[in-house]
Design an enzyme around this catalytic site. Structure first.
Site, mmCIF file in Angstrom:
data_model
loop_
_atom_site.group_PDB
_atom_site.id
_atom_site.type_symbol
_atom_site.label_atom_id
_atom_site.label_comp_id
_atom_site.label_asym_id
_atom_site.label_seq_id
_atom_site.Cartn_x
_atom_site.Cartn_y
_atom_site.Cartn_z
ATOM 1 N N ASP A 287 0.772 -1.149 0.052
ATOM 2 C CA ASP A 287 -0.132 -0.037 -0.165
ATOM 3 C C ASP A 287 1.084 1.078 -0.138
ATOM 4 O OD1 ASP A 287 -2.089 1.754 -0.023
ATOM 5 O OD2 ASP A 287 -3.230 0.730 1.350
ATOM 6 N N TRP A 288 0.327 2.247 -0.189
ATOM 7 C CA TRP A 288 1.158 3.592 -0.325
ATOM 8 C C TRP A 288 1.976 3.951 0.769
ATOM 9 C CZ3 TRP A 288 -0.447 7.956 -3.825
ATOM 10 C CH2 TRP A 288 0.392 8.988 -3.654
#
Ligand code: NOJ
Length: 752
Positions: A287-288
């Site tokens: 994820d980011w």
């Protein structure tokens, strides 16, 4: 005739044999091609493939401004970009990638969560339709539009089970139930990927967030998760497994730690379960920034260690944290990460690029004409309206709904007042995770516009805003009350603004925001008949409204055609058929609340039975609206339940039949829900579990026989050794219109 059959069977076997060999050899060819590319790559170029940057046009996380991304693409240091969209933008960057030594095409990923150009109901709303074909179609249309705009990959579906409506991201998933959630996960993956990667209208799906992100303690986004492995497998992993089995091309890991290990650095999740037990062949993106965030978790010292842990744990691509690009080559040279780990990750990524056909033509998704055609495809809007109607849930109706389009013959013309901050709202109908396109204000249909198109010449619409969505001002109340007094019927609109549920939108207070419920009370005091529409991304609390107002429709965030879909339901052109995919609590203190809980040693069986019981002294044991709940303008009768057998071995099946009759005046659809309870287990079993359902359409007076099959799969669960087994013993079978409104009951036994 017999001969024809024989020949066709022969032909079929031959065809299958050829198809099998062709697909094997095609697979082999792709693997060989991948290896031949890999063979030519430097270590740095390999690491580049594992690196994903955000484009500078848009952001869905904290931006790192660190130099010239284009020159990094040119030197082969980037494998994928996110938030780069549109044929022109993607072509520009792909042309730069083609100037790199290896000329490996970029992958363009984007959060296409509930539509791209045409915005569909938010995923939780769509889940309320319990219509798997409709859900698959919505993902299909989103893929058609986004792939025409140069995008290859969506970061969807989010398949996190969510049982805490304080968590802002409940809007993004399919609700609380692992069975419904698994079917929806499969439908969405199939919808996005269409007839398979390689078709220019297919988007790679990404099942996220792996795993258990939806169980964040207290519903606070990004928070820790602590749960038994049994619960993890049975509830939270179920939809992920379904997504993997449906062929999801990619997975995204998650921000949370699971039992103390951040998901991004979690070898058990990514290597043992996903790539091991489930044999997943796609790749995992972080994820980011979640690789680097393991530093804040206190799991690694610095970015160097973060890259080491994440890569070894099976995270193949680093979204935005730069840990890989800065450290992975060094880690390999120092012998801390094996070359095979990098090779394996790059193989997985390159395989997808080959499957998408990007090595044959890196610009095959950059077709201006196709983009133009899909940009304004009227058929997509038509389908959006269909799905939006199916997502609406009728919570209450004393008979005031549906509204007549004309006033009664011979009577006076009538006035309908449309009041509240959503009456003329546009972008708030879209909800979180939707894009702002320049002409949205003309495209999105407000409730006001939807109603105007329906009413006859003898009906006038009156309007007052009354209040804003989330402030404390009562300044508009007087006008709203005055308008209401001039009306024969009031449609009150209420709910959450577009950005009040979504990522980083957890809230401790999920009552109707601001002074909206006060406005409802003030207008209700005029004594005029009232219908309330609630527009939101999550279950909200509105007890006064629920207890007093005669009719309520939960309209969620329905997307581009929201106003038309709502008007269809208000005026009876569509009979609402949605059922809640998540329990609605009475107060925040009741959270988490879900239907498939354990019985406990001291179960409360009614609200008058709370002392020394597993219940609150000051609160009902029931949710405000239960899982599976939703009314119709018509009524359905359930009857004639029959089980083909009362005792089965685990190799046998039971054929369950029943009759459903439409006993009301309108055509309508009913979601017939089948629940089972395993009476005694080697681990405690829930009071009921959804195991099947069917959505049936009936004309007034019509009846249909409904069939369900009970087999071993439906009786199985994870025991304390994490084995998926069915144990002999007695089972209760319940069929009903919701998880509480059980209409038919029986029981049967599984014998050795
Ligand atoms: C963070 C979110 O958690 C994830 O769902 C999303 O796909 C990425 N940002 C990219 O926008």
């Amino acid at each position: 005739m017999k001969q024809v059959k024989h020949i066709s069977r022969l032909f079929l076997s031959f065809f299958l044999l050829v198809a099998f060999h062709t697909s094997r050899s095609q697979r082999k060819t792709i693997d060989q091609k991948v290896d031949s590319v890999l063979h030519l790559m430097t270590l740095e170029e390999k690491v580049g493939q594992m690196n994903q940057y955000n484009g500078d046009w848009d952001a869905t996380g904290p931006i790192t401004k660190d130099g010239d991304k284009q020159s990094q693409i040119r030197s082969g240091m980037v494998g994928s970009m996110l938030n780069v969209t549109g044929v022109d933008h993607t072509r520009t960057l792909q042309e730069i990638a083609m100037q790199s030594r290896m000329k490996i095409p970029l992958l363009f990923g984007q959060d296409i969560i509930h539509g791209y150009r045409t915005i569909f109901p938010v995923p939780l709303a769509e889940a309320a339709s319990w219509d798997l074909d409709a859900i698959q179609l919505s993902a299909r249309i989103a893929a058609t539009e986004a792939s025409a705009a140069g995008v290859h990959w969506t970061f969807a579906p989010m398949v996190d089970i969510a049982r805490d409506p304080r968590w802002g991201r409940v809007m993004e998933g399919a609700g609380e139930d692992p069975y419904l959630g698994s079917l929806i996960a499969r439908a969405r993956v199939k919808g996005f990927q269409g007839n398979g990667l390689g078709n220019t209208d297919a988007l790679m799906a990404c099942a996220k967030h792996f795993a258990a992100y939806g169980a964040a303690v207290g519903g606070r986004d990004y928070n820790s998760v602590d749960m038994s492995l049994r619960q993890l497998h049975e509830i939270y992993l179920a939809p992920f497994k379904a997504a993997a089995e449906a062929g999801a091309a990619t997975f995204m890991n998650s921000f949370n730690d699971l039992n103390g290990i951040p998901a991004t650095g979690n070898k058990y999740l990514q290597r043992d379960i996903l790539k091991g037990a489930w044999k997943f062949k796609g790749f995992v993106v972080s994820d980011w920034g979640s690789v680097g965030e393991m530093i804040q978790h206190g799991f690694v010292k610095d970015n160097y260690e973060a890259a080491l842990v994440a890569a070894n744990a099976g995270s193949d691509m680093d979204m935005e944290s730069r840990s890989y690009i800065q450290n992975l080559a060094k880690l390999v040279k120092e012998g801390k990460v094996k070359m095979e780990v990098v090779d394996e990750a790059v193989r997985r990524i390159l395989r997808k690029k080959f499957e998408l056909g990007l090595f044959d033509d890196p610009f095959r998704f950059c077709n201006k004409e196709r983009e133009r055609q899909q940009w304004n495809n009227p058929e997509h809007l038509r389908m959006e309206r269909e799905i939006a109607k199916k997502s609406i849930v009728l919570l209450k109706n004393n008979g005031i709904l549906p509204i007549r389009k004309q006033s009664a013959k011979g009577s006076e013309p009538r006035n309908i007042a449309v009041i509240g901050p959503f009456a003329k709202a546009k972008s708030d109908n879209l909800g979180f995770w939707s894009y702002d396109w320049p002409d949205d204000s003309t495209r999105i249909v407000s409730v006001w516009e939807g109603m105007q198109k329906k009413i006859g010449a003898d009906t006038r619409l009156l309007y007052a805003r009354g209040c804003n969505i989330n402030d404390t001002s009562h300044a508009g109340f007087t006008e709203a009350v005055a308008v209401a007094k001039n009306a024969d019927l009031i449609i009150m609109t209420a709910g959450e603004a577009r950005d009040m549920s979504g990522e980083a939108k957890s809230r401790s207070n999920i009552h109707l925001p601001g002074v909206q419920e006060e406005l409802i009370k003030a207008v209700y005091a005029t004594g005029k008949p009232m219908i309330v529409l609630v527009s939101a991304g999550r279950p909200l609390i509105f007890n006064w409204t629920a207890d007093n107002v005669p009719a309520i429709l939960y309209t969620w965030w329905l997307g581009t055609e929201a106003g038309d879909a709502i008007a269809d339901v208000l005026f009876g052109d569509y009979n609402p058929s949605g059922k809640l995919p998540i329990s609605f609590p009475r107060t925040e203190g009741q959270i988490p609340i879900y239907y498939d809980h354990f019985n406990t040693g001291r179960p409360a069986t009614s609200d008058s039975d709370r002392f020394y019981r597993s219940a609150y002294l000051d609160l009902s044991i029931y949710p405000k609206y239960e899982f599976g709940y939703g009314l119709s303008y018509t009524t359905f009768q359930y009857s004639d339940l029959r089980l083909s057998k009362k005792k089965i071995k685990d190799t046998e099946k039971i054929d369950v039949t029943m009759k459903l009759t439409n006993t009301g005046k309108y055509e309508g659809e009913e979601v017939v829900q089948l629940y089972l309870r395993d009476k005694v287990g080697s681990v405690v079993r829930p009071v009921k579990e959804l195991k099947d359902f069917q959505k049936i359409k009936l004309q007034p007076g019509e009846a249909k026989a409904i069939h369900f099959i009970i087999d071993k799969q439906k009786l199985s669960f994870y025991n304390d050794k994490l084995q998926w087994i069915a144990e002999p013993g007695e089972f209760d079978l319940m069929i009903g219109a919701s998880s509480e409104d059980i209409r038919l009951k029986d029981s049967f036994e599984l014998v050795k």
